[in-house]
Motif scaffolding. Structure first.
Motif, mmCIF file in Angstrom:
data_model
loop_
_atom_site.group_PDB
_atom_site.id
_atom_site.type_symbol
_atom_site.label_atom_id
_atom_site.label_comp_id
_atom_site.label_asym_id
_atom_site.label_seq_id
_atom_site.Cartn_x
_atom_site.Cartn_y
_atom_site.Cartn_z
ATOM 1 N N SER A 3 0.855 -1.242 -0.072
ATOM 2 C CA SER A 3 -0.012 0.005 -0.042
ATOM 3 C C SER A 3 1.022 1.221 0.102
ATOM 4 N N SER A 4 2.213 0.913 -0.131
ATOM 5 C CA SER A 4 3.237 2.141 0.106
ATOM 6 C C SER A 4 2.536 3.361 -0.769
ATOM 7 N N ALA A 5 2.731 4.563 0.043
ATOM 8 C CA ALA A 5 1.826 5.751 -0.261
ATOM 9 C C ALA A 5 2.101 6.048 -1.663
ATOM 10 N N SER A 6 3.503 6.000 -2.023
ATOM 11 C CA SER A 6 3.884 6.296 -3.179
ATOM 12 C C SER A 6 3.290 6.055 -4.515
ATOM 13 N N SER A 7 2.957 4.573 -4.221
ATOM 14 C CA SER A 7 2.419 3.918 -5.602
ATOM 15 C C SER A 7 0.678 4.122 -5.470
ATOM 16 N N VAL A 8 0.216 4.892 -4.484
ATOM 17 C CA VAL A 8 -1.273 5.089 -4.394
ATOM 18 C C VAL A 8 -1.677 6.378 -5.171
ATOM 19 N N VAL A 9 -2.778 6.236 -5.906
ATOM 20 C CA VAL A 9 -3.413 7.722 -6.138
ATOM 21 C C VAL A 9 -4.194 8.163 -5.000
ATOM 22 N N ASN A 10 -3.838 9.250 -4.353
ATOM 23 C CA ASN A 10 -4.309 9.680 -3.139
ATOM 24 C C ASN A 10 -5.215 10.966 -3.611
ATOM 25 N N GLY A 11 -6.313 11.149 -3.351
ATOM 26 C CA GLY A 11 -7.375 12.255 -3.738
ATOM 27 C C GLY A 11 -8.022 12.070 -5.238
ATOM 28 N N GLY A 12 -7.808 13.194 -6.016
ATOM 29 C CA GLY A 12 -8.660 13.194 -7.178
ATOM 30 C C GLY A 12 -10.127 13.001 -6.748
ATOM 31 N N ILE A 13 -10.544 13.608 -5.797
ATOM 32 C CA ILE A 13 -11.951 13.467 -5.315
ATOM 33 C C ILE A 13 -12.200 12.134 -4.825
ATOM 34 N N SER A 14 -12.190 10.904 -5.625
ATOM 35 C CA SER A 14 -12.357 9.712 -5.260
ATOM 36 C C SER A 14 -12.082 8.741 -6.479
ATOM 37 N N GLY A 320 -10.237 15.501 -1.566
ATOM 38 C CA GLY A 320 -10.276 13.888 -1.328
ATOM 39 C C GLY A 320 -8.731 13.542 -0.813
ATOM 40 N N ARG A 321 -7.892 14.203 -0.599
ATOM 41 C CA ARG A 321 -6.559 13.713 -0.255
ATOM 42 C C ARG A 321 -6.584 13.161 1.450
ATOM 43 N N THR A 322 -6.135 12.047 1.494
ATOM 44 C CA THR A 322 -6.069 11.534 2.831
ATOM 45 C C THR A 322 -4.683 11.317 3.386
ATOM 46 N N GLN A 323 -4.473 11.081 4.618
ATOM 47 C CA GLN A 323 -3.169 10.860 4.980
ATOM 48 C C GLN A 323 -2.528 9.573 4.920
ATOM 49 N N PRO A 324 -1.139 9.204 4.663
ATOM 50 C CA PRO A 324 -0.330 8.134 4.448
ATOM 51 C C PRO A 324 -0.781 7.077 5.559
ATOM 52 N N THR A 326 -3.460 6.978 7.238
ATOM 53 C CA THR A 326 -4.729 6.213 7.193
ATOM 54 C C THR A 326 -4.606 5.172 6.122
ATOM 55 N N ILE A 327 -3.994 5.378 5.068
ATOM 56 C CA ILE A 327 -3.943 4.612 3.943
ATOM 57 C C ILE A 327 -3.326 3.229 4.691
ATOM 58 N N GLU A 328 -2.263 3.343 5.427
ATOM 59 C CA GLU A 328 -1.878 2.134 6.198
ATOM 60 C C GLU A 328 -2.722 1.516 6.854
ATOM 61 N N ALA A 329 -3.679 2.332 7.830
ATOM 62 C CA ALA A 329 -4.674 1.795 8.741
ATOM 63 C C ALA A 329 -5.458 0.791 7.813
ATOM 64 N N LEU A 330 -6.172 1.465 6.871
ATOM 65 C CA LEU A 330 -6.992 0.812 6.078
ATOM 66 C C LEU A 330 -6.418 -0.590 5.264
ATOM 67 N N HIS A 331 -5.419 -0.459 4.934
ATOM 68 C CA HIS A 331 -4.669 -1.520 4.420
ATOM 69 C C HIS A 331 -4.577 -2.536 5.429
ATOM 70 N N GLU A 332 -4.200 -2.323 6.720
ATOM 71 C CA GLU A 332 -4.041 -3.240 7.696
ATOM 72 C C GLU A 332 -5.222 -3.977 7.903
ATOM 73 N N ILE A 333 -6.437 -3.330 7.667
ATOM 74 C CA ILE A 333 -7.777 -4.022 7.876
ATOM 75 C C ILE A 333 -8.176 -4.963 6.873
ATOM 76 N N LEU A 334 -7.752 -4.437 5.487
ATOM 77 C CA LEU A 334 -7.880 -5.280 4.404
ATOM 78 C C LEU A 334 -7.167 -6.626 4.649
ATOM 79 N N THR A 335 -5.932 -6.767 5.029
ATOM 80 C CA THR A 335 -5.094 -7.900 4.953
ATOM 81 C C THR A 335 -5.147 -8.688 6.455
ATOM 82 N N ARG A 336 -5.991 -7.978 7.357
ATOM 83 C CA ARG A 336 -6.284 -8.679 8.565
ATOM 84 C C ARG A 336 -7.545 -9.510 8.262
#
Ligand code: FAD
Length: 468
Positions: A3-14, A320-324, A326-336
């Motif tokens: 989920s590393s923040a650099s490879s994720v499109v962040n924002g762009g509304i959604s 729509g940008r969110t914090q890195p 938060t991305i990590e936390a949501l990715h943690e839920i996904l993989t859990r």
């Protein structure tokens, strides 16, 4: 970490806009104007209200004023759960009696069907799939809450809700460590942006005037003031939900709460086979800081939860940008939930704001003396609720203007509900951040020290926030 923040499109509304395209904007207001009804905000609430009013009374001159473009807010960013939950039902039962709250719940159940039926009839293709809602428990404390929740919902007349054990849950979706779930048929998955874009096109085709790039700076009786001119109308309806704080005099009315989401890249057939999820149910859990997810029409998982819950001073948007973190936390839920997806890339992350009233109760109101109306405060359950609110605003306007009398909708207990304002800063910020930090600690404790008792901390947080 995929989920590393650099490879994720962040924002762009959604993600939904990346998928379906940002629309060309409509013309802004060009000077003073008059209308019979002016609607501020072009999300589901505003657009459905325009739709139902125009259908009921085609002669009405209706103008929608939208600060950016229709669907810029939560209606273009949400999780696509069209479901029958409504914020504040239990409080309404306390204030108006059980029977009134059961009527409200029944109206919400019917609303899910209403949205599906009307979008179908209007030719809006929004990837709707009616697979119901599955909410899972992954700890003993969550299971105890799940069973209590199931009983509670049955008591509001939802006889078709089911309770599943671990095996039946896995037959639907194989969530790691799931020990049970509850399923209701009153829910569907949809593509939020396809719905909001389709609605905007339909209301325009019916003859509603829609001005975009037109921020309303002040609402007064019979006036909506913008930098491009003022629209005068007997009825001015405020449909701005999480953005309401930006209007003059509304700073502490509804707190803009953030919710954030991620969308994975499309999963392979083998990955889907490992997970199941053939029924395309919307998926949630019983954690205090809960998650929500859907299987998208193009084979991704879109999953949301609470990141940084609230920004100081009721600030709202950064497209729509969110914090890195938060991305990590949501990715943690996904993989859990789905350990087999540990290598799956998060393609997109975004956030949006929803409106939270001080008592956490959704409401719809028309002040007969001023012609000012509003609906919202849905606390994250607005995809269906906005439709019920819109039909209710239609009935209230028609009743007030003598075109109709009382209806089943105007008699619902959330109509004309009054609530006090939020505290000034820094108390708002401290209260909301304290509440969510406490929820997260409670969830962690329940995972680490399994017991059937819900953490007492969560109850403290509920009281802190005025939820119960
Ligand atoms: C990330 C996220 C996930 C969610 N997931 C779900 C879900 O799965 N299911 C569910 O039921 N609910 C969900 N919700 C909540 C749901 O999306 C909202 O309750 C619903 O979309 C609210 O619709 P609305 O039209 O009232 O508000 P919005 O969609 O926010 O629309 C308000 C509009 O008003 C415009 N506006 C604001 N201020 C002004 C102004 N001054 N002048 C002119 N225009 C203005 C905004 O630009 C915006 O377009 C989610 C919300 C978020 C943020």
């Amino acid at each position: 970490m995929s989920s590393s923040a650099s490879s994720v499109v962040n924002g762009g509304i959604s993600f939904w806009y990346t998928d379906d395209g940002i629309p060309a904007v409509r013309e802004p207001l060009s000077g003073d104007a008059t209308a019979d009804v002016v609607i501020v905000g072009g999300g589901y609430t505003g657009l459905w209200t325009a739709y139902y009013l125009k259908k009921a009374a085609p002669f009405l001159r209706i103008t929608v004023l939208e600060q950016k473009f229709c669907g810029y807010g939560a209606s273009g960013r949400n999780g696509g759960w069209l479901y029958n939950g409504i914020a504040g039902r239990d409080r309404y039962a306390g204030l108006h009696g059980r029977e009134a709250a059961v009527r409200l719940q029944k109206a919400m159940n019917d609303t899910v069907t209403e949205v599906i039926t009307v979008t179908g009839a209007e030719g809006i293709e929004a990837d709707v799939h009616r697979g119901g809602v599955l909410e899972v428990a992954t700890t003993p404390a969550q299971l105890a809450r799940l069973k209590a929740f199931h009983e509670h919902e049955l008591s509001y007349g939802e006889k078709d809700r089911e309770l599943y054990g671990a095996r039946e849950t896995a037959e639907r979706i194989r969530v790691a460590d799931a020990v049970g779930s509850t399923w209701t048929p009153h829910g569907a998955r949809l593509h939020p942006v396809k719905l909001v874009k389709g609605l905007a096109a339909v209301v325009e085709s019916l003859g509603v005037t829609v001005h975009e790039c037109t921020p309303v700076t002040e609402i007064r009786p019979r006036h909506a003031v913008t930098p491009y001119g003022t629209v005068r109308a007997p009825y001015v309806l405020r449909c701005t939900e999480g953005f309401t704080a930006s209007l003059k005099g509304q700073k502490r009315t509804w707190l803009p709460m953030n919710s954030s989401m991620i969308a994975t890249e499309p999963l392979t057939d083998d990955q889907w086979a490992a997970i199941g999820w053939d029924g395309r149910e919307t998926l949630g859990d019983m954690a205090h800081a809960y998650m929500y997810a859907q299987r998208t029409a193009d084979g991704r998982i879109a999953l949301g939860g609470r990141g940084v819950p609230y920004r100081f001073g009721s600030r709202t948007d950064n497209d729509g940008r969110t914090q890195p973190a938060t991305i990590e936390a949501l990715h943690e839920i996904l993989t859990r939930f789905f350990p087999a997806l540990a290598g799956v890339r998060v393609a997109h992350a975004w956030s949006g704001v929803l409106g939270v009233p001080r008592d956490w109760c959704a409401t719809v109101t028309l002040d007969r003396s001023t012609g000012l109306g509003w609906a919202g405060g849905y606390v994250g359950s607005g995809v269906a609720t906005a439709n019920l609110a819109a039909r209710t605003l239609r009935d209230l306007v028609q009743q007030d203007s003598g075109q109709a009398g009382r209806t089943e909708l105007t008699d619902l207990p959330w109509v004309d509900h009054k609530v006090r304002k939020w505290e000034p800063e820094p108390f708002r910020w401290l209260g909301v951040h304290g509440m969510y930090a406490t929820y997260r600690t409670a969830d962690r404790r329940e995972r680490l020290h399994p017991g059937t008792e819900s953490s007492r901390l969560a109850k403290v947080a509920d009281r802190l926030a005025g939820r119960h």
